[in-house]
Each structure stands twice: as C-alpha cells, then as structure tokens.
Design a protein around this motif. Sequence first.
Motif, PDB file in Angstrom:
ATOM      1  N   GLU A 274      61.100 109.721  44.012  1.00  0.00           N
ATOM      2  CA  GLU A 274      59.727 109.097  44.002  1.00  0.00           C
ATOM      3  C   GLU A 274      59.484 108.733  45.240  1.00  0.00           C
ATOM      4  O   GLU A 274      60.108 108.527  46.185  1.00  0.00           O
ATOM      5  N   GLN A 275      58.134 108.092  45.672  1.00  0.00           N
ATOM      6  CA  GLN A 275      57.777 107.746  46.924  1.00  0.00           C
ATOM      7  C   GLN A 275      58.800 106.212  47.206  1.00  0.00           C
ATOM      8  O   GLN A 275      59.082 105.394  46.170  1.00  0.00           O
ATOM      9  N   PRO A 276      59.409 106.045  48.263  1.00  0.00           N
ATOM     10  CA  PRO A 276      60.287 104.887  48.234  1.00  0.00           C
ATOM     11  C   PRO A 276      59.492 103.731  48.104  1.00  0.00           C
ATOM     12  O   PRO A 276      60.348 102.645  47.729  1.00  0.00           O
ATOM     13  N   ARG A 277      58.321 103.394  48.581  1.00  0.00           N
ATOM     14  CA  ARG A 277      57.733 102.169  48.298  1.00  0.00           C
ATOM     15  C   ARG A 277      57.586 101.943  46.962  1.00  0.00           C
ATOM     16  O   ARG A 277      57.612 100.760  46.292  1.00  0.00           O
ATOM     17  N   ARG A 278      57.294 103.008  45.944  1.00  0.00           N
ATOM     18  CA  ARG A 278      57.161 102.799  44.559  1.00  0.00           C
ATOM     19  C   ARG A 278      58.649 102.531  43.938  1.00  0.00           C
ATOM     20  O   ARG A 278      58.476 101.576  43.200  1.00  0.00           O
ATOM     21  N   LEU A 299      66.487 105.333  48.135  1.00  0.00           N
ATOM     22  CA  LEU A 299      65.033 105.657  48.608  1.00  0.00           C
ATOM     23  C   LEU A 299      64.733 106.705  49.370  1.00  0.00           C
ATOM     24  O   LEU A 299      65.650 106.768  50.447  1.00  0.00           O
ATOM     25  N   LYS A 300      64.258 107.704  48.918  1.00  0.00           N
ATOM     26  CA  LYS A 300      63.986 109.097  49.702  1.00  0.00           C
ATOM     27  C   LYS A 300      62.947 108.932  50.839  1.00  0.00           C
ATOM     28  O   LYS A 300      61.810 108.112  50.596  1.00  0.00           O
ATOM     29  N   PRO A 302      60.719 109.556  54.372  1.00  0.00           N
ATOM     30  CA  PRO A 302      59.883 110.575  54.749  1.00  0.00           C
ATOM     31  C   PRO A 302      60.585 111.326  56.038  1.00  0.00           C
ATOM     32  O   PRO A 302      61.479 110.790  56.426  1.00  0.00           O
ATOM     33  N   ARG A 306      61.544 106.981  59.908  1.00  0.00           N
ATOM     34  CA  ARG A 306      62.472 106.794  58.553  1.00  0.00           C
ATOM     35  C   ARG A 306      62.890 105.289  58.902  1.00  0.00           C
ATOM     36  O   ARG A 306      63.020 104.538  57.971  1.00  0.00           O
ATOM     37  N   GLU A 309      59.885 102.983  57.783  1.00  0.00           N
ATOM     38  CA  GLU A 309      59.736 102.916  56.331  1.00  0.00           C
ATOM     39  C   GLU A 309      60.786 102.296  55.795  1.00  0.00           C
ATOM     40  O   GLU A 309      60.923 101.539  54.653  1.00  0.00           O
ATOM     41  N   CYS A 313      60.185  99.019  53.218  1.00  0.00           N
ATOM     42  CA  CYS A 313      60.687  99.154  51.811  1.00  0.00           C
ATOM     43  C   CYS A 313      61.856  98.098  51.610  1.00  0.00           C
ATOM     44  O   CYS A 313      61.559  97.449  50.548  1.00  0.00           O
ATOM     45  N   GLU A 338      67.709 110.126  52.693  1.00  0.00           N
ATOM     46  CA  GLU A 338      67.626 109.059  51.817  1.00  0.00           C
ATOM     47  C   GLU A 338      68.667 108.007  52.275  1.00  0.00           C
ATOM     48  O   GLU A 338      69.474 108.171  53.249  1.00  0.00           O
TER      49      GLU A 338
END
Length: 347
Positions: A274-278, A299-300, A302, A306, A309, A313, A338
Amino acid sequence: MSGLLGFCRQGFEPELAAELTERAAMAGIAGYARAQRNDGYVLFASDEADALDRAMPSRDLVFARQKLRVLAELRGLDPRDRISPMLAALEGQRFGDLWVEHPDSDSAKPLAGLARSFGNALRPALRKAGVLSAQDDTRLPRLHVVFVQGDHAFLARSQPRDASPWPLGIPRLKLLPDAPSRSALKLEEALLVLLDADERARLLKPGMTAADLGAAPGGWTWVLTRQHLRVTSVDNGPLRQHVLDTGLVEHLRADGFHWKPAQSLDWMVCDMVEQPRRVAERMATWFREGWCRHAIFNLKLPMKKRWDETRLCLDLFAEQASRPLTVRARQLYHDREEITVFATRHS
C-alpha cells in the motif's frame, strides 16, 4: 580523515547521505557527505566526529546497517606491505577485536578473499604491536579495516554496545524449508535488529496474541508461531496448510487494511503493498485505538526522495498515534524498496 562511515544497501547511498546530513545539522555539527551510487557505503566527513558519533546512536539510524567512527583513510596501499601504514596510523590505540570487511556492493565483493586473508595476517601483527588484545574484549572498541579497493582502505572503530553485532551489519539468516515465503526472513531480521535480547524475552512470550494483516501465504504468521504466539491471520488469500496445522492460527478471510480486532492484542504485524502514508496512518490508528501494544510493519518507499518520504511517514505515524511510543526503523538486508518499523507503547 575524520568522520563517520556507514554501510548501506547498494543504491541507497543518497538516502543515507541525506539522513546523515540532516541529523548532523539538527545536532549543530558541521560536515559533508561523500557518496557515490552503488558503492554500498557513505562517508560523512566532519572535524567533530566524536560529537557526531555520540549524536547518532546506531539504533536511531534508518539507512545505515553499520555505523563506524573513521580513524584514517589510507590510499595507495602497497600490496607488498599494507600492514606497516596501518600500524603507524593506529599507534597508541587499543582494540578488543578486529573485523576486516568490504562494502556489500557488486564492485567490492571481489575483495572478500583479500579481506579474509589480510585479516589472518593483520591480527598477529596488531597483537604483537599491542594494538589488539590477546583475546576478544567487548569492553574495548572494535577495530574495522574496510577495503573499498585493494589499495584503498578505511580504518575505523565501533563500540560493541553501539554497533551491529554482525560484519557489515548483515545477519546471515537461512530460509528454512518449511517457511511459506522469503518474506519470513524480513520479520526474523526485524526481531533481531530492531529489538534487543531483553526486549525479545519480554515482548515475545508464549501465549501472547497477534494479528498478521495481509498474511497470505503465511510467512510472517509462521515466524510468530515459532515464537508460540497465537495469531489471527487476516487475508482474503490462502495460507499454507502447515501454518494452519500449528493450532495457533485463526485465518480470517477479510481485508487486512480495514479489519479491526474485537479486543486488544499484544502484537500486530503488517507487510501489505500500500502507499506508505496510508500504511503509516492505519498503523497509527491501531495504537490510537489501543488495538495493539507492539507492532512491526513495512513501509514501501517510492523510487525517489526515499529519505523525505521516510521522515514524513514516521512523523505522521507518531503524530496520529496520539500516545507515547518507542519507534525504530531500519532498511533491512532482507528488505527491498522498503523500511521496517518497530513500535511499542510506553508502559
């Protein structure tokens, strides 16, 4: 040369350089990062290396597998005598152990043979000179000789209490035949790297309860059952039969991203795409609502920015959890694009 040397995954040098630069700035310490993509390491040069070392405990770093305090950089080493310049650079110092290493990169892997043979030659020379103790002594710093080329090496030190206990910061784990997937190695490594021995003993007791969100085919559930935890595995996909046969697993065919437990659990783990922020927001909900006491989740990231992000997150997670937490994160050897996060509620 004075500064810090950090090992990282090949290709993640910009992320480690950005992390070290930002953390140094926050500590008010001047310096600059020297990095090239795919080298597998970053050098952060600073005239305040000791203060920098203290300001960056290894456990706080996300993209560094190992953090070392640089003592010297030796270039143009003569293959016929690499030992003499090292002894000269280390005069008056004393160490409890010696590791001869090379970065975990495609270009440096051919140095593995040199590292092994050179360590066998260097160790007795260091002991004869009084630089290395006769037996391993964890009360003294560890000496690291890091070859980046055959004629180019860093001399560095680490404190055993503030360093990875594995060469290059990589725990060499074997995938057991009954592991449902290679992802099991991620959770096994996370438990070794992100928790210390005392925490593993206190926080992973037989009979504790856990949820595995997005569990199929059961790799992380399998790891938890090996710790004798009772697991609710949440996924619309199937689990391997031998995982269910443990008698410790309840498989719920549901969307792990939206499912919530009927009562508070000891653990929640999650390795969902899933999107890391979600994911950060959902994980925060679990802590805010009191659904779990401890968690490990991925957390996957981008492909670009990175570190930005990651910072966003982790800040988002801590803010929305709305309660005091201990949070640690690391880009693990068995991770890919990730990071893995461990979070635990304060008592």
